[in-house]
Design a protein around this motif. Structure first.
Motif, mmCIF file in Angstrom:
data_model
loop_
_atom_site.group_PDB
_atom_site.id
_atom_site.type_symbol
_atom_site.label_atom_id
_atom_site.label_comp_id
_atom_site.label_asym_id
_atom_site.label_seq_id
_atom_site.Cartn_x
_atom_site.Cartn_y
_atom_site.Cartn_z
ATOM 1 N N LYS A 203 0.594 -1.300 0.099
ATOM 2 C CA LYS A 203 -0.036 -0.063 -0.145
ATOM 3 C C LYS A 203 1.026 1.372 -0.107
ATOM 4 C CE LYS A 203 -4.108 -1.840 2.460
ATOM 5 N NZ LYS A 203 -4.928 -1.699 3.633
ATOM 6 N N THR A 204 1.892 1.251 0.658
ATOM 7 C CA THR A 204 2.787 2.397 0.833
ATOM 8 C C THR A 204 3.615 2.767 -0.493
ATOM 9 O OG1 THR A 204 3.264 1.976 3.369
ATOM 10 C CG2 THR A 204 4.710 3.450 2.125
ATOM 11 N N LEU A 205 3.998 1.595 -1.065
ATOM 12 C CA LEU A 205 4.702 1.885 -2.339
ATOM 13 C C LEU A 205 3.647 2.255 -3.405
ATOM 14 C CD1 LEU A 205 7.424 -1.223 -2.111
ATOM 15 C CD2 LEU A 205 7.908 1.377 -2.018
ATOM 16 N N ARG A 206 2.400 1.473 -3.521
ATOM 17 C CA ARG A 206 1.636 1.962 -4.476
ATOM 18 C C ARG A 206 1.170 3.424 -4.409
ATOM 19 N NH1 ARG A 206 -2.334 -1.060 -2.948
ATOM 20 N NH2 ARG A 206 -1.488 -2.837 -4.474
ATOM 21 N N TYR A 207 0.842 3.764 -2.869
ATOM 22 C CA TYR A 207 0.468 5.338 -2.809
ATOM 23 C C TYR A 207 1.601 6.323 -3.237
ATOM 24 C CZ TYR A 207 -0.806 9.286 -0.217
ATOM 25 O OH TYR A 207 -0.930 11.084 0.271
ATOM 26 N N ILE A 208 2.912 5.882 -2.701
ATOM 27 C CA ILE A 208 3.893 6.973 -3.379
ATOM 28 C C ILE A 208 4.308 6.778 -4.865
ATOM 29 C CG2 ILE A 208 6.531 7.018 -3.479
ATOM 30 C CD1 ILE A 208 6.380 5.868 -0.423
ATOM 31 N N ILE A 209 3.911 5.734 -5.553
ATOM 32 C CA ILE A 209 4.007 5.647 -6.913
ATOM 33 C C ILE A 209 2.957 6.577 -7.808
ATOM 34 C CG2 ILE A 209 4.016 4.111 -9.043
ATOM 35 C CD1 ILE A 209 5.693 2.100 -7.090
ATOM 36 N N GLU A 210 1.865 6.251 -7.056
ATOM 37 C CA GLU A 210 0.755 7.041 -8.060
ATOM 38 C C GLU A 210 0.280 8.236 -7.500
ATOM 39 O OE1 GLU A 210 -2.613 4.162 -7.158
ATOM 40 O OE2 GLU A 210 -1.534 2.488 -8.685
ATOM 41 N N GLN A 211 0.915 8.663 -6.311
ATOM 42 C CA GLN A 211 0.473 9.943 -5.915
ATOM 43 C C GLN A 211 0.970 11.212 -6.768
ATOM 44 O OE1 GLN A 211 2.511 12.725 -4.716
ATOM 45 N NE2 GLN A 211 4.569 11.984 -5.421
ATOM 46 N N ASN A 212 1.749 11.155 -7.641
ATOM 47 C CA ASN A 212 1.791 12.192 -8.666
ATOM 48 C C ASN A 212 0.805 12.359 -9.927
ATOM 49 O OD1 ASN A 212 2.322 9.572 -10.332
ATOM 50 N ND2 ASN A 212 2.768 11.194 -12.058
ATOM 51 N N LYS A 213 -0.057 11.555 -9.537
ATOM 52 C CA LYS A 213 -1.186 11.753 -10.568
ATOM 53 C C LYS A 213 -2.499 12.758 -9.971
ATOM 54 C CE LYS A 213 -1.031 7.119 -12.401
ATOM 55 N NZ LYS A 213 -1.823 5.790 -12.473
ATOM 56 N N ARG A 214 -2.172 13.130 -8.688
ATOM 57 C CA ARG A 214 -2.943 14.023 -8.231
ATOM 58 C C ARG A 214 -2.108 15.112 -7.389
ATOM 59 N NH1 ARG A 214 -6.230 10.376 -4.334
ATOM 60 N NH2 ARG A 214 -7.665 12.083 -3.875
ATOM 61 N N VAL A 215 -3.044 16.228 -7.151
ATOM 62 C CA VAL A 215 -2.268 17.482 -6.652
ATOM 63 C C VAL A 215 -2.658 17.536 -5.178
ATOM 64 C CG1 VAL A 215 -2.137 19.825 -6.652
ATOM 65 C CG2 VAL A 215 -2.436 18.623 -8.879
ATOM 66 N N LEU A 216 -3.689 17.069 -4.702
ATOM 67 C CA LEU A 216 -4.283 17.246 -3.325
ATOM 68 C C LEU A 216 -4.799 16.014 -3.014
ATOM 69 C CD1 LEU A 216 -5.519 21.069 -2.904
ATOM 70 C CD2 LEU A 216 -3.436 19.942 -2.070
ATOM 71 N N VAL A 217 -4.685 15.490 -1.720
ATOM 72 C CA VAL A 217 -5.583 14.423 -1.164
ATOM 73 C C VAL A 217 -6.263 14.856 0.325
ATOM 74 C CG1 VAL A 217 -4.191 12.774 -2.557
ATOM 75 C CG2 VAL A 217 -3.498 13.594 -0.094
ATOM 76 N N SER A 218 -7.124 14.266 0.676
ATOM 77 C CA SER A 218 -7.512 14.514 1.975
ATOM 78 C C SER A 218 -6.691 14.116 2.959
ATOM 79 C CB SER A 218 -9.064 13.698 2.035
ATOM 80 O OG SER A 218 -8.990 12.283 2.322
ATOM 81 N N LEU A 219 -6.769 14.708 4.043
ATOM 82 C CA LEU A 219 -5.857 14.347 5.091
ATOM 83 C C LEU A 219 -6.146 13.097 5.822
ATOM 84 C CD1 LEU A 219 -4.078 15.168 7.292
ATOM 85 C CD2 LEU A 219 -5.684 16.361 8.562
ATOM 86 N N GLU A 220 -7.327 12.784 5.571
ATOM 87 C CA GLU A 220 -7.800 11.295 6.102
ATOM 88 C C GLU A 220 -7.025 10.218 5.150
ATOM 89 O OE1 GLU A 220 -11.735 8.818 6.566
ATOM 90 O OE2 GLU A 220 -11.740 10.444 4.867
ATOM 91 N N GLU A 221 -6.937 10.420 3.856
ATOM 92 C CA GLU A 221 -6.225 9.496 3.111
ATOM 93 C C GLU A 221 -4.877 9.438 3.524
ATOM 94 O OE1 GLU A 221 -5.769 8.287 -1.752
ATOM 95 O OE2 GLU A 221 -6.888 10.226 -1.052
ATOM 96 N N GLU A 222 -4.311 10.593 3.626
ATOM 97 C CA GLU A 222 -2.762 10.635 3.761
ATOM 98 C C GLU A 222 -2.593 10.123 5.116
ATOM 99 O OE1 GLU A 222 1.158 12.408 3.767
ATOM 100 O OE2 GLU A 222 -0.244 11.877 2.268
#
Length: 353
Positions: A203-222
């Motif tokens: 999950k951690t690696l997937r989030y880091i790899i895919e996070q460039n597709k979004r500019v902002l995320v909710s604090l809950e998701e982070e």
């Protein structure tokens, strides 16, 4: 690049206004035969030029300030206010013209048959103001769109840069080696823990790899990702590391932040500080006055890689581009604290599409 572009557009804007008001005063001189020409080399002509170029530039900037204050109003109200500004511009310019001629140059006889409001000049200046307002508003709109395009382009570059930094920090050989070492040590003794470790790591690696597709995320998701990431750290370091989240769960859905911001801060804390069971690394996350505050006790490692500061710099640049805000870094002998501005869903709607 954005700052350079903004400075260039500001200089161009001033030059454009200066040219317009200079031509306007020449236009008035052309219809006032008392000047003896469009370019009279007289003291009266120079005073007229200086006075009205300065006055109309002042009105222009004042009008621009008013436009910002009334931008939330409907179109009819904005047009009405600008008509009133145009009328004021015409009447005030006429009065200044008349009083200057009468008392400064003793030319009161030129105004004996002309009322103080001089309808021809006042109406003409009012119409000219409205024309300039319309054209300039259109030009400003073009510049704003252009500047927004530049900011979006910069933001995209920063997103790729952020992805590179996050991947570099996470997929370094020592990170994989340490993670696999921890996994290998528990896979035969605690299969349930090993299974959960693999899931959290994925999950951690997937989030880091895919996070460039979004500019902002909710604090809950982070925070969910931070919990997964902390599980990996906790499995590796045990009681030598602690994480405390003091943020009310009821508010985390509405707060937005650049992705991986808190995760990078937690990672930096582990990277740069000593930690042991006797003196654990304690990390706290709190929310105070629209700031997400990440704090850890500071006990710098004696020997560590020289930090480039690119992680903090990247987070700060993304905040500047998204919301024009900066992160706050505070460090003393015992504590290292980073405050991240809590953004809103409005920022999400503007940039996260």
């Amino acid at each position: 690049m954005s700052k350079t572009y903004t400075n260039s557009s500001t200089k161009f804007s001033f030059a454009l206004r200066l040219i317009v008001v200079y031509l306007l005063q020449l236009f008035i001189k052309a219809f006032d035969y008392s000047f003896g020409g469009v370019f009279p080399l007289t003291f009266r002509g120079m005073i007229f030029t200086f006075t009205f170029v300065t006055y109309w530039l002042t009105i222009w900037y004042a009008s621009e300030y008013i436009q910002k204050k009334i931008s939330h109003l409907n179109t009819i109200s904005i047009v009405t206010i600008n008509v009133l500004i145009g009328i004021y511009c015409g009447l005030s310019s006429t009065v200044i013209y008349m009083l200057g001629d009468t008392y400064l140059f003793q030319n009161g006889d030129l105004w004996e048959e002309i009322p103080f409001y001089n309808p021809e000049l006042s109406v003409a200046l009012c119409i000219i103001y409205l024309l300039i307002f319309t054209v300039y508003a259109y030009v400003q709109k073009i510049f704003q769109l252009k500047e927004k395009e530049v900011n979006v382009e910069q933001l995209e570059k920063e997103m790729f840069k952020s992805q590179y930094i996050a991947l570099k920090a996470q997929i370094e050989p020592h990170f994989l080696f340490n993670s696999l070492s921890v996994l290998s040590s528990i896979v035969h003794t605690d299969q349930n823990l090993a299974s959960e470790f693999i899931i959290k790591l994925s999950k951690t690696l997937r989030y880091i790899i895919e996070q460039n597709k979004r500019v902002l995320v909710s604090l809950e998701e982070e925070l969910k990702v931070v919990e997964d990431y902390f599980f990996l750290l906790k499995t590796r370091f045990g009681e030598a590391i602690q994480l405390q989240n003091d943020i009310d769960p009821n508010v985390i859905e509405t707060i937005m932040i650049p992705p991986a911001s808190i995760q990078v801060l937690v990672e930096n804390a582990v990277k740069h500080n000593k930690l042991s069971q006797k003196k654990p690394l304690c990390i706290t996350i709190a929310l105070k006055e629209n700031l997400i505050i990440v704090t850890n006790n500071y006990d710098k490692k004696e020997a560590e890689e020289i930090s480039t500061g690119m992680g903090l710099s990247n987070i700060n640049k993304r905040y500047q581009l998204i919301a024009g805000k900066n992160i706050i870094i505070e460090k003393n002998q015992d504590t290292f604290k980073v405050s991240l501005p809590a953004l809103s869903t409005i920022d999400h709607e503007n940039f996260n599409h």
